[in-house]
Design a protein around this motif. Structure first.
Motif, short mmCIF file in Angstrom:
data_model
loop_
_atom_site.label_atom_id
_atom_site.label_comp_id
_atom_site.label_asym_id
_atom_site.label_seq_id
_atom_site.Cartn_x
_atom_site.Cartn_y
_atom_site.Cartn_z
N ASN A 326 0.82 -1.21 0.00
CA ASN A 326 0.00 0.00 0.00
C ASN A 326 0.86 1.26 0.00
N ALA A 327 1.99 1.22 0.71
CA ALA A 327 2.90 2.37 0.70
C ALA A 327 3.45 2.60 -0.70
N ALA A 328 3.82 1.51 -1.38
CA ALA A 328 4.33 1.64 -2.75
C ALA A 328 3.26 2.19 -3.68
N ARG A 329 2.02 1.74 -3.49
CA ARG A 329 0.92 2.24 -4.33
C ARG A 329 0.73 3.75 -4.12
N PHE A 330 0.85 4.20 -2.86
CA PHE A 330 0.74 5.64 -2.60
C PHE A 330 1.85 6.40 -3.31
N VAL A 331 3.08 5.90 -3.22
CA VAL A 331 4.21 6.58 -3.86
C VAL A 331 4.00 6.63 -5.37
N LEU A 332 3.67 5.49 -5.97
CA LEU A 332 3.57 5.40 -7.42
C LEU A 332 2.43 6.23 -7.98
#
Length: 634
Positions: A326-332
């Motif tokens: 989920n953190a990666a999805r926020f960044v991307l």
């Protein structure tokens, strides 16, 4: 019947006398060797009594025992029959009693081999991780006996020995002989025994690479780098490979031996199909994912000799994998047109242009990368997992992503671009750091990063790479996290309802920190569940109803009035303290009882010790809260 004296016999046990059967008991055999007793074979390979058993010859063992007891009773020679606990071995498959027999076997003389295997560890050619297992390894080698390598099994490497039926000569040869070298006749019969499994396994490091031929694989890969195995086979496998590798090649077979705990169930019991407590790893992977399972095992490798595994533990680490996803999805989704040009190569924005959160995460990444590399190189997989887990969850996700949201959603385009670059670079390095323990999700996320090329698994593992820590940024962000943690702790300690808004005060004198407090107050209010955050005026006195936390730079006061009934809360905490005292006394009483510690299953005793530690920690926290409530009382 000859009567002998030997200090092996325990005169306080039973009659103080012991029958000695050198042909059918390991200890009796040693006694027989010391006193020159004949080795009489009374049981054959089919479990039938031989002619040496006199009138009982031809009987099976159980029938012979019944007949013997009946005959003794009939003659008035049987004094009594009583049950005794014993340690007679049984077959692990069919539970049949194992009857030892003396037979001709093949042995490897180990004295010289063991000394060389010991020297290879003493001089550092091979290292143990953890190093404490070296003592176990040395103890085995110092007390080693000649190694019996023949087994009476249907499958395995045949013993390379042939017996001449004509003259009785035994020939051991690397090549199959076609005639007897002594009488030049025959026929020759190969020994029916096979080599011990551990003997065959001891050849593995070099025989799989083409030895004794000088192959390219052997030249490149031997000695091997690392052996990872369980501590329970240090002698059976590790020591045997060391002895055989040194004898056959002149080199120790591996440079490092990494010993991990044994995997048990959640109660500490050995997994067994018959007990029904076995955990099928394929089922766990289907339910929670391979990364969660792998992370669970890595995180627990430092817990001593046993690793307690349960589906709930794997599910817990599965939440971490979801957190990273989920953190990666926020960044991307907040990158705009930003692309990764060089992979995890640090921040592209000059230090003067980077925001405080960006400077902080860069500094923290440098520290964590140095720690992670050191843990990986030292095979401390539990410390590696712990460092990455807490950094990703506590710092990258819970703090950094929250602190940069106002920048990302603001209007300063230069600041937005710098933070996007920082986010992308930080995410790439986080993936690289976590890849060895959660390879699948990190590789999947890596493939989604704009500009990322190739496989993440092929990239060099990060390290400090000369990065100096930004002490100022770490101190300032540390101040902000101190404030939030203090308020959260007070809310938890005194049962403030989740939806209630508090109004904390910070007593701080440093003007830089005061300015920082005002700048980041909107973010902090959301993180601590507060509707206001105030700097206490100079000379202010803590409100009577406020919980407080003392920190290096000052104090945080959290007024509880209107949120907590102090009288009710004191009653609840007193009740909990009383119950903890009773439970602690009961558990400590069990541990103080030698009978309980000696007779209860080891996993139950360990569970009691763990409960005592948990209750003691909770009792201290309750006592601290009660003391604080006493100060708040009107």
């Amino acid at each position: 019947i000859p009567i002998i004296a030997d200090d092996y016999v325990d005169q306080a046990y039973g009659t103080g006398a012991l029958k000695v059967t050198p042909g059918h008991d390991h200890n009796d055999f040693q006694i027989g060797q010391r006193h020159g007793l004949p080795v009489i074979k009374a049981i054959d390979e089919k479990g039938i009594l031989t002619a040496a058993a006199g009138p009982y010859a031809g009987l099976g063992l159980d029938e012979a025992r019944r007949r013997t007891a009946a005959d003794l009773s009939e003659r008035g020679l049987l004094a009594k029959v009583e049950p005794l606990s014993h340690a007679v071995g049984v077959c692990y498959r069919c539970q049949t009693t194992v009857e030892p027999l003396v037979s001709r076997q093949w042995f490897v003389k180990t004295t010289g081999l063991a000394q060389k295997a010991k020297e290879a560890v003493l001089d550092g050619r091979t290292r143990f991780y953890p190093a404490s297992w070296e003592k176990t390894y040395f103890d085995w080698l110092d007390n080693i006996r000649d190694w019996c390598v023949s087994r009476q099994l249907w499958w395995g490497h045949r013993i390379p020995a042939w017996r001449c039926e004509a003259c009785g000569q035994t020939t051991v040869s690397r090549e199959d002989p076609d005639r007897c070298p002594k009488c030049q006749g025959g026929p020759l019969t190969q020994d029916p025994d096979v080599l011990d499994t551990w003997f065959s396994s001891a050849l593995w490091p070099f025989s799989t690479l083409g030895w004794p031929e000088a192959t390219a694989d052997y030249a490149r890969y031997y000695p091997t780098t690392v052996l990872v195995t369980g501590f329970d086979i240090i002698f059976f496998w590790v020591a045997r490979m060391m002895m055989m590798g040194l004898w056959a090649t002149g080199q120790a077979p591996f440079r490092a031996v990494v010993l991990h705990p044994l995997v048990r169930d959640a109660k500490g019991q050995k997994m067994s199909k018959s007990k029904g407590n076995a955990i099928d790893p394929l089922v766990v992977v289907d339910e929670h994912g391979a990364d969660a399972f792998r992370l669970t095992l890595a995180a627990q490798t430092g817990q001593g000799r046993d690793l307690k595994l349960s589906a709930s533990r794997v599910a817990g680490y599965g939440k971490f994998v979801n957190k990273l996803w989920n953190a990666a999805r926020f960044v991307l989704t907040n990158l705009g047109e930003e692309r990764l040009e060089e992979g995890p190569a640090g921040f592209k924005a000059p230090i003067s242009d980077a925001s405080l959160p960006d400077r902080w995460i860069k500094s923290r990444l440098g520290r964590v990368a140095a720690q992670a590399r050191a843990h990986l190189e030292g095979f401390a997989f539990d410390r590696l997992a712990d460092a990455i887990y807490h950094f990703v969850w506590d710092e990258f996700c819970d703090w950094y992503l929250e602190l940069v949201k106002p920048i990302l959603f603001g209007q300063d385009q230069k600041a937005i671009k710098a933070t996007r670059e920082s986010l992308l670079s930080a995410l790439a390095e986080v993936l690289a750091l976590a890849h060895p323990i959660i390879p699948f999700v990190t590789e999947e996320i890596w493939a989604k990063i704009p500009g990322a090329s190739g496989f993440l698994m092929k990239r060099a593992y990060p390290g400090a790479d000369g990065r100096e820590p930004d002490l100022a940024a770490e101190a300032q962000i540390g101040f902000l996290t101190d404030v939030v943690k203090a308020v959260r702790s007070s809310r938890a300690d005194f049962g403030v309802p989740p939806g209630a808004k508090v109004a904390p005060l910070a007593r701080v004198e440093d003007p830089t920190l005061l300015a920082l407090l005002r700048e980041y107050a909107p973010i902090l209010l959301r993180l601590m569940g507060a509707d206001s955050l105030t700097a206490a005026p100079e000379g202010a006195v803590k409100p009577r109803d406020a919980a407080f936390t003392v920190l290096a730079w000052g104090e945080v006061w959290t007024p509880l009035g209107g949120h907590v009934d102090l009288t009710v809360e004191a009653g609840r905490l007193n009740k909990e303290a009383d119950q903890l005292a009773k439970d602690l006394a009961k558990a400590k009483g069990k541990l103080a009882n030698p009978q309980y510690v000696a007779k209860a299953p080891a996993e139950v005793v360990e569970e009691t010790r763990e409960r005592v530690a948990e209750m003691e920690a909770r009792a201290k926290a309750v006592a601290k809260s009660l003391a604080a409530l006493k100060d708040m009382a009107p």
